[in-house]
Design a protein around this motif. Structure first.
Motif, short mmCIF file in Angstrom:
data_model
loop_
_atom_site.label_atom_id
_atom_site.label_comp_id
_atom_site.label_asym_id
_atom_site.label_seq_id
_atom_site.Cartn_x
_atom_site.Cartn_y
_atom_site.Cartn_z
N GLY A 149 6.83 12.18 4.49
CA GLY A 149 6.14 12.12 3.05
C GLY A 149 5.25 10.93 2.90
O GLY A 149 5.03 10.11 3.85
N ASN A 150 4.98 10.71 1.61
CA ASN A 150 4.24 9.55 1.22
C ASN A 150 5.09 8.46 0.32
O ASN A 150 5.86 8.84 -0.39
N PHE A 151 4.97 7.28 0.67
CA PHE A 151 5.78 6.24 0.26
C PHE A 151 4.91 4.97 0.03
O PHE A 151 4.15 4.59 0.76
N ASP A 152 5.41 4.15 -1.04
CA ASP A 152 4.94 2.78 -1.35
C ASP A 152 5.47 2.03 -0.22
O ASP A 152 6.84 2.16 0.21
N THR A 184 8.58 5.48 13.50
CA THR A 184 8.15 6.11 12.37
C THR A 184 9.30 6.95 11.66
O THR A 184 10.17 7.74 12.43
N SER A 218 0.78 -1.20 0.07
CA SER A 218 0.03 0.06 0.14
C SER A 218 1.01 1.15 0.21
O SER A 218 2.19 1.23 -0.31
N GLU A 219 0.32 2.48 0.43
CA GLU A 219 0.83 3.70 0.43
C GLU A 219 0.85 4.04 1.84
O GLU A 219 -0.21 4.08 2.41
N LEU A 220 2.16 4.51 2.34
CA LEU A 220 1.88 5.03 3.77
C LEU A 220 2.36 6.57 3.58
O LEU A 220 3.07 7.08 3.06
N THR A 221 1.33 7.36 4.48
CA THR A 221 1.65 8.69 4.73
C THR A 221 2.38 9.00 6.07
O THR A 221 1.84 8.48 7.27
N HIS A 248 10.40 0.31 2.14
CA HIS A 248 10.11 0.85 0.86
C HIS A 248 10.51 -0.24 -0.34
O HIS A 248 11.87 -0.79 -0.23
#
Length: 224
Positions: A169-172, A216, A162-165, A193
């Motif tokens: 920033g935002n990351f796959d 985090t 998924s994508e994490l916020t 990642h």
């Protein structure tokens, strides 16, 4: 000393592993980076963790450092990536709580058969992207050495892509859940990642379903 603190200091947010599950295509090539994380442990003030992956000639080096109140820890691993896979060559670590702690070292001969956990964490992050062990498959199994050179075995499964916020920033992300088969009530949930081997996006430590700590990603700097 809380169990979550022992785990995260004793392994410096890692306790991972050489994967032996089935794999698909070639994993991504490594890229140097400098990352910062926020570490939150129930009952303790939050702390900052620093993580660097650097290239030194034909070798790569992974360094992690953390400090939580009066507890400190650091790990450093040196390894090489070749046609026959990843080979660890040197490992150093040190931990201290209220001024009491120890220092540990593994050399080339010690690491001939199994990697140290920093090298193994890097390898896990590369191979988890291709791992075929989700809810419908048996868990993957991996082996590594702890800071004293003792062999460890853990299981894991892929739980989400998924994508994490995050604050950085935002990351796959590829997320896995891992556990010691002798202590299945203790779970480490890693988010990696898919294109930056060795980079941690987030880690949760849960015991009997309750989250005890969280790591985090807050800052990331990439190098060529």
């Amino acid at each position: 000393m809380p169990h979550a603190l022992r785990i995260l200091l004793a392994s410096l947010v890692t306790t991972m592993l050489l994967v032996t599950g089935a794999m698909a295509s070639e994993p991504a090539d490594p890229r140097p980076f400098a990352a910062s994380y926020r570490l939150e442990i129930n009952g303790w003030p939050s702390a900052r963790v620093e993580h660097q992956l650097t290239r030194q000639g034909n070798h790569w080096q992974s360094d992690m450092r953390a400090a939580i109140a009066m507890a400190r820890g650091s790990e450093s691993s040196r390894f090489r990536i070749g046609d026959d896979g990843i080979r660890a060559s040197a490992y150093h670590s040190g931990y201290s709580l209220l001024g009491i702690g120890g220092k540990y070292r593994l050399g080339h001969d010690d690491l001939a058969s199994l990697p140290d956990r920093q090298t193994a964490l890097f390898e896990l992050s590369r191979q988890a992207v291709q791992a075929r062990c989700d809810d419908d498959q048996p868990p993957c199994e991996f082996r590594y050495q702890d800071h004293k050179g003792r062999e460890e075995t853990l299981h894991y499964r892929v739980v989400e892509r998924s994508e994490l916020t995050l604050p950085a920033g935002n990351f796959d992300a590829i997320t896995i859940e891992s556990w010691d088969p002798e202590h299945p009530e203790r779970r480490l949930i890693f988010s990696f990642h898919p294109e930056l081997p060795g980079l941690l996006l987030a880690i949760d430590y849960r015991r009997e379903g309750e989250r005890k700590s969280r790591l985090t990603l807050t800052e990331l700097s990439l190098s060529e």
